[in-house]
Design a protein around this motif. Structure first.
Motif, short mmCIF file in Angstrom:
data_model
loop_
_atom_site.label_atom_id
_atom_site.label_comp_id
_atom_site.label_asym_id
_atom_site.label_seq_id
_atom_site.Cartn_x
_atom_site.Cartn_y
_atom_site.Cartn_z
N GLN A 58 6.46 -47.74 4.57
CA GLN A 58 5.10 -47.48 4.12
C GLN A 58 4.75 -46.00 4.27
N TYR A 59 4.14 -45.48 3.27
CA TYR A 59 3.63 -44.10 3.26
C TYR A 59 2.33 -44.09 2.47
N SER A 60 1.52 -43.08 2.68
CA SER A 60 0.29 -42.95 1.91
C SER A 60 0.53 -42.25 0.58
N TRP A 248 5.65 -50.12 15.98
CA TRP A 248 4.22 -50.18 15.65
C TRP A 248 3.57 -48.81 15.73
N PHE A 249 2.44 -48.71 15.06
CA PHE A 249 1.66 -47.47 15.06
C PHE A 249 0.19 -47.86 14.98
N VAL A 250 -0.66 -47.28 15.83
CA VAL A 250 -2.10 -47.58 15.78
C VAL A 250 -2.89 -46.34 15.40
N TYR A 262 -1.25 -43.70 18.52
CA TYR A 262 -0.15 -44.06 19.43
C TYR A 262 0.88 -44.88 18.68
N TYR A 263 2.10 -44.88 19.18
CA TYR A 263 3.14 -45.67 18.53
C TYR A 263 4.13 -46.16 19.57
N GLY A 264 4.90 -47.18 19.16
CA GLY A 264 5.87 -47.71 20.11
C GLY A 264 6.97 -48.49 19.42
N GLY A 359 8.54 -31.64 9.63
CA GLY A 359 8.20 -32.98 9.16
C GLY A 359 8.72 -34.10 10.05
N TRP A 360 8.19 -35.31 9.77
CA TRP A 360 8.66 -36.52 10.47
C TRP A 360 9.85 -37.03 9.67
N ALA A 361 11.02 -36.49 9.91
CA ALA A 361 12.10 -36.61 8.94
C ALA A 361 13.25 -37.51 9.33
C1 BEZ Z 1 6.52 -41.64 11.50
O1 BEZ Z 1 6.68 -42.84 11.26
O2 BEZ Z 1 6.69 -40.78 10.66
C2 BEZ Z 1 6.08 -41.26 12.86
C3 BEZ Z 1 5.98 -42.22 13.83
C4 BEZ Z 1 5.59 -41.85 15.09
C5 BEZ Z 1 5.28 -40.54 15.40
C6 BEZ Z 1 5.36 -39.59 14.41
C7 BEZ Z 1 5.77 -39.94 13.15
#
Ligand code: BEZ
Length: 410
Positions: A58-60, A248-250, A262-264, A359-361
């Motif tokens: 998923q991306y925006s 997960w990501f909130v 936050y994410y985990g 980037g988040w690469a």
């Molecule tokens: C990402 O899915 O790109 C992401 C997840 C956690 C922290 C930063 C980026």
């Protein structure tokens, strides 16, 4: 001092994930490659922040979701050389305030993109996130979704597989502890000098120097304008063996002292079994160069993460363990997801130089390696990298903390 001079088809500067992926694909295409890495090639000095990264479709933005889908065959190809899965199949949930966005995206927009691209997902209410996945105390207006194609990347194993394949190719020279002092470029190729006086010549150069990318100013007068977040990571002990999560990501409303992202991950056997990794997707410590890194992870970021776990993850003991930090380089322009391009035309022999930065690469690593190798060896790529172009004009000097929401806003 024994000074040496050697010639190669491609020089890769940076032996992190993207540099190794580029070397992997370049050697697979028959090129003789040298990889210069200022540290060692092992997993980022085995820092636990380096053990896992999220894989999510998923991306925006449509073009980013498409890029993840395009990366899957390259992960599958790498997987053939691996003794264990490189990506787990736990799926990915995003949840939170549906109108809040972070640099990773936004829930509503990501759902729109998935609908358009026919990527399957299951919408979730706050109650479902709690009942199915063991979170607690979520505001009732929260929404979310589960996307089954997401999961967790085994970072050390992915690096090991690429390194092993590069070595097995017999076409690569891996040079650890080589810090680059100067790069000379012309229409005929590139010459790289290291701090210990060694000289490397090649027709092509791939630069993938991660958080050191702002140093391209000194090396080649290239200004990418990246900001660097010193991101913390913590692990939390499971209260019962049965406790587990998907990745997960909130997304939460920003508060004066808490960016609310936050994410985990799930429990993974390769990093602190019995514990679960949770981290903030923001950083109080924002810098321009890795030399400004603090020796300790930010205690405030750790405390916020521990408080979030205490409020919303009853299956975990909120005492933070195995705390660490890592550096993430991000383009200051929030609309730029990463830089991937030839060097700007103002640099002599610019098309001999390929640059990846920011980037988040990690989720794209094998694909980005292929693109870097194709740009260097074929002069083109079949993938659309136009969104990642390096601007011809230098960006106006900006305050790195001003443009990226949720970095130093508190
Ligand atoms: C990402 O899915 O790109 C992401 C997840 C956690 C922290 C930063 C980026």
């Amino acid at each position: 001092m024994n000074v040496s001079e050697s010639s190669h088809d491609v020089i890769v500067i940076g032996g992190g994930a993207i540099g190794l992926a580029a070397a992997y694909h370049a050697t697979a295409q028959g090129a003789r490659v040298v990889v210069l890495e200022q540290a060692g090639f092992s997993n980022q000095d085995s820092s636990s922040a380096g053990a896992t990264r999220q894989f999510r479709i998923q991306y925006s933005e449509d073009y980013m979701a498409r890029l993840v889908l395009q990366s899957i065959p390259y992960w599958e190809e790498l997987q053939k050389h691996s003794r264990a899965p490189l990506l787990s199949d736990v799926g990915s949930i995003w949840f939170g305030d549906p109108d809040v966005s972070g640099s990773e995206g936004q829930i509503k927009q990501a759902m729109e993109v998935m609908k358009r691209l026919k990527i399957p997902f299951e919408p979730l209410t706050a109650e479902q996130v709690e009942q199915r996945y063991g979170f607690a105390g979520l505001p009732r207006n929260y929404l979310g979704f589960f996307q089954k194609g997401g999961g967790t990347i085994n970072v050390p194993l992915s690096l090991e597989v690429m390194l092993t394949q590069i070595q097995a190719s017999g076409r690569a020279t891996l040079c650890p502890r080589q810090s680059v002092k100067a790069v000379k470029s012309s229409a005929d190729g590139v010459l790289v000098a290291t701090a210990n006086g060694d000289l490397y010549r090649a027709g092509k150069l791939i630069l993938a120097i991660g958080p050191c990318s702002n140093r391209l100013r000194n090396l080649l007068d290239i200004h990418l304008d990246l900001t660097i977040w010193q991101m913390v990571s913590c692990y939390f002990k499971k209260r019962k063996p049965t406790v587990d999560f998907p990745s997960w990501f909130v997304f939460e409303e920003e508060k004066p002292d808490d960016a609310g992202l936050y994410y985990g991950f799930e429990e993974v056997p390769w990093s602190n079994p019995g514990y679960i990794r949770v981290a903030p997707a923001f950083a109080k410590h924002v810098i321009r160069d890795p030399d400004e890194r603090t020796p300790e992870p930010d205690p405030g970021d750790i405390a916020l993460t521990s408080q979030w776990v205490g409020r919303h993850m009853p299956g975990l003991d909120p005492t933070p363990s195995f705390t660490s930090s890592c550096l993430a380089a991000l383009p200051i322009d929030p609309d730029k997801k990463m830089f991937l391009d030839f060097a700007p035309g103002s640099i002599p022999g610019s098309r001999n130089i390929v640059i990846f930065a920011g980037g988040w690469a990690y989720k794209f690593v094998p694909l980005l390696g292929r693109i870097c190798a194709d740009l260097a060896l074929q002069g083109r790529t079949q993938f659309d990298i136009s969104p990642f172009q390096i601007p011809a004009e230098r960006m106006a000097a900006v305050d790195p903390t001003a443009l990226r929401r949720r970095s130093l806003a508190f």
